[in-house]
Write a protein that holds these residues in place. Structure first.
Motif, short mmCIF file in Angstrom:
data_model
loop_
_atom_site.label_atom_id
_atom_site.label_comp_id
_atom_site.label_asym_id
_atom_site.label_seq_id
_atom_site.Cartn_x
_atom_site.Cartn_y
_atom_site.Cartn_z
N VAL A 148 0.85 -1.20 0.00
CA VAL A 148 0.00 0.00 0.00
C VAL A 148 0.88 1.25 0.00
N GLU A 149 1.92 1.23 0.80
CA GLU A 149 2.80 2.40 0.88
C GLU A 149 3.54 2.62 -0.45
N ILE A 150 4.04 1.54 -1.05
CA ILE A 150 4.71 1.67 -2.36
C ILE A 150 3.77 2.33 -3.37
N GLU A 151 2.54 1.82 -3.42
CA GLU A 151 1.58 2.30 -4.41
C GLU A 151 1.18 3.76 -4.14
N LEU A 152 0.88 4.08 -2.88
CA LEU A 152 0.38 5.43 -2.61
C LEU A 152 1.49 6.48 -2.78
N ARG A 153 2.72 6.12 -2.42
CA ARG A 153 3.83 7.04 -2.70
C ARG A 153 3.98 7.26 -4.20
N ALA A 154 3.84 6.18 -4.97
CA ALA A 154 3.96 6.31 -6.43
C ALA A 154 2.87 7.23 -6.97
N GLN A 155 1.68 7.17 -6.39
CA GLN A 155 0.60 8.05 -6.85
C GLN A 155 0.93 9.51 -6.57
N VAL A 156 1.39 9.80 -5.36
CA VAL A 156 1.72 11.20 -5.02
C VAL A 156 2.87 11.69 -5.90
N GLU A 157 3.86 10.84 -6.07
CA GLU A 157 5.02 11.26 -6.86
C GLU A 157 4.64 11.49 -8.33
N ARG A 158 3.78 10.64 -8.85
CA ARG A 158 3.39 10.86 -10.25
C ARG A 158 2.59 12.16 -10.39
N ALA A 159 1.75 12.46 -9.42
CA ALA A 159 1.00 13.73 -9.48
C ALA A 159 1.96 14.91 -9.46
N LEU A 160 2.96 14.86 -8.60
CA LEU A 160 3.94 15.95 -8.54
C LEU A 160 4.72 16.04 -9.84
N GLU A 161 5.14 14.90 -10.36
CA GLU A 161 5.89 14.89 -11.63
C GLU A 161 5.05 15.46 -12.78
N ALA A 162 3.73 15.25 -12.70
CA ALA A 162 2.85 15.75 -13.76
C ALA A 162 2.59 17.25 -13.62
N GLY A 163 3.20 17.87 -12.64
CA GLY A 163 3.08 19.32 -12.51
C GLY A 163 1.93 19.80 -11.65
N ILE A 164 1.33 18.90 -10.88
CA ILE A 164 0.26 19.31 -9.96
C ILE A 164 0.89 19.78 -8.66
N ASP A 165 0.53 20.99 -8.24
CA ASP A 165 0.99 21.52 -6.95
C ASP A 165 0.09 20.91 -5.87
N VAL A 166 0.45 19.69 -5.45
CA VAL A 166 -0.44 18.90 -4.58
C VAL A 166 -0.64 19.62 -3.24
N THR A 167 -1.89 19.92 -2.91
CA THR A 167 -2.17 20.67 -1.68
C THR A 167 -2.59 19.77 -0.51
N HIS A 168 -3.02 18.55 -0.79
CA HIS A 168 -3.53 17.70 0.29
C HIS A 168 -3.69 16.27 -0.20
N LEU A 169 -3.98 15.39 0.73
CA LEU A 169 -4.25 13.99 0.42
C LEU A 169 -5.59 13.60 1.01
N ASP A 170 -6.32 12.75 0.29
CA ASP A 170 -7.46 12.09 0.94
C ASP A 170 -7.60 10.70 0.36
N SER A 171 -8.63 10.00 0.76
CA SER A 171 -8.68 8.56 0.51
C SER A 171 -9.92 8.17 -0.24
N HIS A 172 -9.75 7.66 -1.46
CA HIS A 172 -10.88 7.21 -2.25
C HIS A 172 -11.59 6.05 -1.55
N MET A 173 -12.89 6.21 -1.37
CA MET A 173 -13.72 5.20 -0.69
C MET A 173 -13.28 4.96 0.76
N GLY A 174 -12.44 5.84 1.29
CA GLY A 174 -12.06 5.71 2.70
C GLY A 174 -11.21 4.50 3.02
N THR A 175 -10.67 3.85 2.01
CA THR A 175 -9.96 2.59 2.25
C THR A 175 -8.72 2.79 3.12
N CYS A 176 -8.10 3.97 3.02
CA CYS A 176 -6.92 4.24 3.87
C CYS A 176 -7.27 4.30 5.35
#
Lengths: 304, 304
Positions: A120-148
């Motif tokens: 889970v940690e590998i995957e979620l870090r990859a998601q945040v990193e890909r968003a940053l790499e895509a140029g999104i100024d990521v302001t926060h995190l939340d959890s789809h369907m509350g699974t986190c």
């Protein structure tokens, strides 16, 4: 200690909504409706689903509108029966995150049953990193369907908040809320999460309303006026799923297309703006919470 | 030796079209239009893109219609700018198949530049296996955007045909065709491929027409009547991309939506059926070619 509302410049008695668009990037309709709500409507922020097929379009729009307040909607599920996506980290890197068909599981419970927290940690870090790499100024995190929010994954959620210095969607837990959310028995774990976050300078929200899709066709206005009326003083996450209703959305989710379409019209235009005003609800975005977090974590005058 | 047309029960002078729907599973519109062409129209067979978001819907329809003649459209590209997919084998298993953004590359040439043939083989085997696991009675293989026809990947294409005992879309090469297809210099490699296939009992087709999308709005009928008139005697692969025109298709590919929509109406109904009859073109599917292959490979009376 002043309340979160006060630290954000509101009065302690103000009712303040973070009007939040979930599921950006999930499909083209979610981008069309969701970004319209953010650009033209009273929605203050939203979050992007990185593993989804239309993520690239969402990132493109984020780059075109750097003023928008966008986070990462951490994804551990692919819930629709015929339109599916897999993990960003790659299927062979996170095999415990896959269902029988090779996608992220359809339900939170199936993810809970299968997923190893380290994957889970590998995957979620990859998601945040890909968003940053895509140029999104990521302001926060939340959890789809509350699974986190399942206990085995809460530490990962907290670590991501700390490591990326980002506020997360989280509130102080109470037993009834956790039971309603289908995660009973998690009270102590949740309390520890909130304490860990607070000790690390991550703000904790005062409340939330996740009842975005629970209304029948024609009842959208009544339902949403009641949601606004029900907000308590303090800062609350008001979840919506604005998306353009149409053939694509109906093909993906016939169950929730009319609700998402209503929220697009309501939170994407003057109706929602007027309703918020008339209810006396003020609004704020998660970027303000992030700037607060980063300012409070650093000594005045210290280096960034 | 009798011709392929004769071995399939036609006369050697007959003009026989395999009316083929590409890109099933690519999106919902491709499933709506493509399956309608197969169920109601004169289209005889089609192929499914396993890595795409709507593959699961295509597989579901395949299970509902086991009489349909479906193959695997081997995918090494994700060509649209805002709607993307990655490999089935997983990003960490086949890193050379990814572009900078983490998806299959947008162009065949970028795949050629990046992809290691051994990773191409891992990925394409995973696609065929997932289609079989999903309950599709795979009748043939072909290559999305022709990327498998680049010389470094031809051996993989031939090995998959042999190993799965499936016919593939391949014709005897000539220099002009290969140059038009953007793979000059491949004549000798291609000849060897065809010899290898033929020696292994894999039928080679006599011709093809891939000019499915090259017409302006309003010219669809003229264009397709000319395609039918241009077919030579023998068995030819007639490629079309039937998909329901609408908001989803226009969002994915504004450049080719009207052509795909026309082909849905033409090859999905009586207009195409009449046009084939009037042109004197007979039709056959790839399942018949597969059954021929399997029958010819086994001694009469031998065990399966």
């Amino acid at each position: 200690m002043p309340t979160l509302a006060e630290r954000l410049g509101f009065a302690a008695t103000d009712r303040v909504a973070i009007v939040h668009v979930d599921d950006l990037g999930m499909c083209h309709a979610a981008n069309e409706g969701g970004f319209e709500a953010l650009v033209r409507g009273p929605a203050t922020c939203g979050s992007v689903m990185v593993p989804c097929p239309w993520f690239v379009e969402a990132a493109e729009r984020a780059r075109q509108h750097p003023e928008l307040d966008l986070g990462v909607h951490l994804v551990l599920n692919s819930e629709f029966p015929r339109y599916r996506w897999g993990p960003v980290a790659g299927r062979s890197a996170v095999p415990s995150l896959l269902d029988e068909a090779g996608y992220l599981p359809r339900t939170s419970l199936e993810t809970l049953r299968r997923a190893k927290p380290e994957e889970v940690e590998i995957e979620l870090r990859a998601q945040v990193e890909r968003a940053l790499e895509a140029g999104i100024d990521v302001t926060h995190l939340d959890s789809h369907m509350g699974t986190c929010f399942f206990p085995p994954f809460l530490d990962v959620y907290a670590r991501l908040a700390h490591d990326f210095e980002l506020p997360v969607f989280v509130v102080r837990p109470d037993r009834a809320t956790l039971e309603r959310a289908g995660i009973p028995g998690a009270l102590e774990v949740f309390r520890r999460l909130v304490e860990t976050l607070a000790a690390g300078g991550i703000p904790v929200l005062d409340g939330f309303d996740a009842n975005s899709l629970g209304f029948r066709e024609g009842d959208g206005e009544t339902h949403n006026l009641a949601r606004l009326a029900g907000l308590a003083p303090g800062v609350s996450y008001l979840i919506c799923h604005a998306a353009r209703d149409g053939e694509e959305l109906r093909a993906i989710t016939p169950e929730s297309a009319h609700q998402r379409g209503f929220e697009h019209r309501f939170y994407g235009g003057d109706a929602g703006r007027r309703a918020l005003e008339q209810a006396g609800v003020k609004t704020v975005g998660m970027r303000a919470v992030r700037e607060l977090l980063r300012a409070e974590r650093r000594p005045p005058g210290g280096d960034r």
